[in-house]
Design a protein around this motif. Structure first.
Motif, PDB file in Angstrom:
ATOM      1  N   LEU A   5      -3.709  -5.953   5.799  1.00 20.13           N
ATOM      2  CA  LEU A   5      -2.425  -5.701   5.144  1.00 20.13           C
ATOM      3  C   LEU A   5      -2.574  -5.760   3.624  1.00 20.13           C
ATOM      4  O   LEU A   5      -2.066  -4.899   2.907  1.00 20.13           O
ATOM      5  CB  LEU A   5      -1.396  -6.717   5.631  1.00 20.13           C
ATOM      6  CG  LEU A   5       0.053  -6.438   5.305  1.00 20.13           C
ATOM      7  CD1 LEU A   5       0.473  -5.052   5.773  1.00 20.13           C
ATOM      8  CD2 LEU A   5       0.936  -7.489   5.949  1.00 20.13           C
ATOM      9  N   TYR A   6      -3.294  -6.751   3.132  1.00 24.36           N
ATOM     10  CA  TYR A   6      -3.555  -6.878   1.701  1.00 24.36           C
ATOM     11  C   TYR A   6      -4.247  -5.621   1.179  1.00 24.36           C
ATOM     12  O   TYR A   6      -3.845  -5.047   0.167  1.00 24.36           O
ATOM     13  CB  TYR A   6      -4.422  -8.119   1.436  1.00 24.36           C
ATOM     14  CG  TYR A   6      -4.767  -8.320  -0.014  1.00 24.36           C
ATOM     15  CD1 TYR A   6      -3.900  -8.978  -0.872  1.00 24.36           C
ATOM     16  CD2 TYR A   6      -5.963  -7.822  -0.531  1.00 24.36           C
ATOM     17  CE1 TYR A   6      -4.210  -9.150  -2.202  1.00 24.36           C
ATOM     18  CE2 TYR A   6      -6.276  -7.991  -1.866  1.00 24.36           C
ATOM     19  CZ  TYR A   6      -5.405  -8.658  -2.696  1.00 24.36           C
ATOM     20  OH  TYR A   6      -5.707  -8.809  -4.019  1.00 24.36           O
ATOM     21  N   ARG A   7      -5.297  -5.206   1.870  1.00 26.25           N
ATOM     22  CA  ARG A   7      -6.064  -4.021   1.488  1.00 26.25           C
ATOM     23  C   ARG A   7      -5.161  -2.786   1.451  1.00 26.25           C
ATOM     24  O   ARG A   7      -5.222  -1.977   0.530  1.00 26.25           O
ATOM     25  CB  ARG A   7      -7.206  -3.823   2.482  1.00 26.25           C
ATOM     26  CG  ARG A   7      -8.151  -2.715   2.131  1.00 26.25           C
ATOM     27  CD  ARG A   7      -9.314  -2.629   3.130  1.00 26.25           C
ATOM     28  NE  ARG A   7     -10.088  -3.851   3.104  1.00 26.25           N
ATOM     29  CZ  ARG A   7     -10.395  -4.582   4.182  1.00 26.25           C
ATOM     30  NH1 ARG A   7      -9.998  -4.205   5.374  1.00 26.25           N
ATOM     31  NH2 ARG A   7     -11.100  -5.671   4.079  1.00 26.25           N
ATOM     32  N   ALA A   8      -4.310  -2.629   2.449  1.00 25.72           N
ATOM     33  CA  ALA A   8      -3.418  -1.470   2.514  1.00 25.72           C
ATOM     34  C   ALA A   8      -2.418  -1.458   1.352  1.00 25.72           C
ATOM     35  O   ALA A   8      -2.130  -0.396   0.799  1.00 25.72           O
ATOM     36  CB  ALA A   8      -2.671  -1.457   3.845  1.00 25.72           C
ATOM     37  N   ILE A   9      -1.920  -2.614   0.973  1.00 23.00           N
ATOM     38  CA  ILE A   9      -0.975  -2.695  -0.152  1.00 23.00           C
ATOM     39  C   ILE A   9      -1.677  -2.338  -1.454  1.00 23.00           C
ATOM     40  O   ILE A   9      -1.190  -1.527  -2.235  1.00 23.00           O
ATOM     41  CB  ILE A   9      -0.322  -4.091  -0.238  1.00 23.00           C
ATOM     42  CG1 ILE A   9       0.590  -4.313   0.969  1.00 23.00           C
ATOM     43  CG2 ILE A   9       0.457  -4.245  -1.543  1.00 23.00           C
ATOM     44  CD1 ILE A   9       1.105  -5.726   1.104  1.00 23.00           C
ATOM     45  N   VAL A  10      -2.849  -2.919  -1.683  1.00 26.31           N
ATOM     46  CA  VAL A  10      -3.595  -2.660  -2.916  1.00 26.31           C
ATOM     47  C   VAL A  10      -4.013  -1.189  -3.009  1.00 26.31           C
ATOM     48  O   VAL A  10      -3.942  -0.583  -4.075  1.00 26.31           O
ATOM     49  CB  VAL A  10      -4.826  -3.586  -3.022  1.00 26.31           C
ATOM     50  CG1 VAL A  10      -5.747  -3.163  -4.147  1.00 26.31           C
ATOM     51  CG2 VAL A  10      -4.385  -5.029  -3.229  1.00 26.31           C
TER      52      VAL A  10
END
Length: 147
Positions: A5-10
């Motif tokens: 999720l973090y990767r997708a947001i960034v």
């Protein structure tokens, strides 16, 4: 996982939260909480991308690159152009093939009326390499923001 999720947001992926058996307020809370993964460092850059609750009455959110949206309507699962589906009922994250390469999206990460500076773009590229190619963890990512 949280790192996905973090990767997708960034990386400014289109993210859809789906929950049809929980309250709308809980769904909105989950969507808004996901943005705190990158806050306060880049919250101003993603604020325009967040749509805590969407319905078929207003599909405008899909025109926003890298949207982060929540819905209780399961029909969005097949009719929405998302890259990542977070199914809160099942507790799973599903990836959907996207026609937009991540490299093109990095250029727009600054968002709004402010363009991302050269340093910002380099920083995001460095994060991307660490997460995607080297699969470095949360501790490494936090250190990058502290340096």
């Amino acid at each position: 996982s949280v790192m996905e999720l973090y990767r997708a947001i960034v990386l400014e992926k289109n993210i859809l939260f789906l929950a049809h058996n929980i309250s709308s307020s809980e769904l909105c809370t989950q969507v808004l909480a996901s943005t705190l993964l990158v806050a306060p460092v880049v919250f101003d850059m993603i604020r325009r991308r967040v749509f805590p609750y969407v319905s078929f009455n207003d599909l405008e959110f899909q025109t926003q690159p890298g949207f982060i949206a929540g819905t209780s309507n399961p029909f969005f699962k097949t009719s929405c152009n998302y890259d990542i589906l977070v199914d809160l009922n099942e507790g799973i994250i599903t990836h959907k093939k996207s026609g937009t390469p991540a490299k093109r999206r990095l250029k727009r990460l600054g968002g709004g009326s402010r363009k991302a500076g050269e340093h910002d773009t380099d920083f995001v590229k460095q994060l991307n390499i660490g997460m995607e190619q080297l699969t470095l963890g949360e501790t490494w990512i936090k250190r990058q923001f502290q340096n």
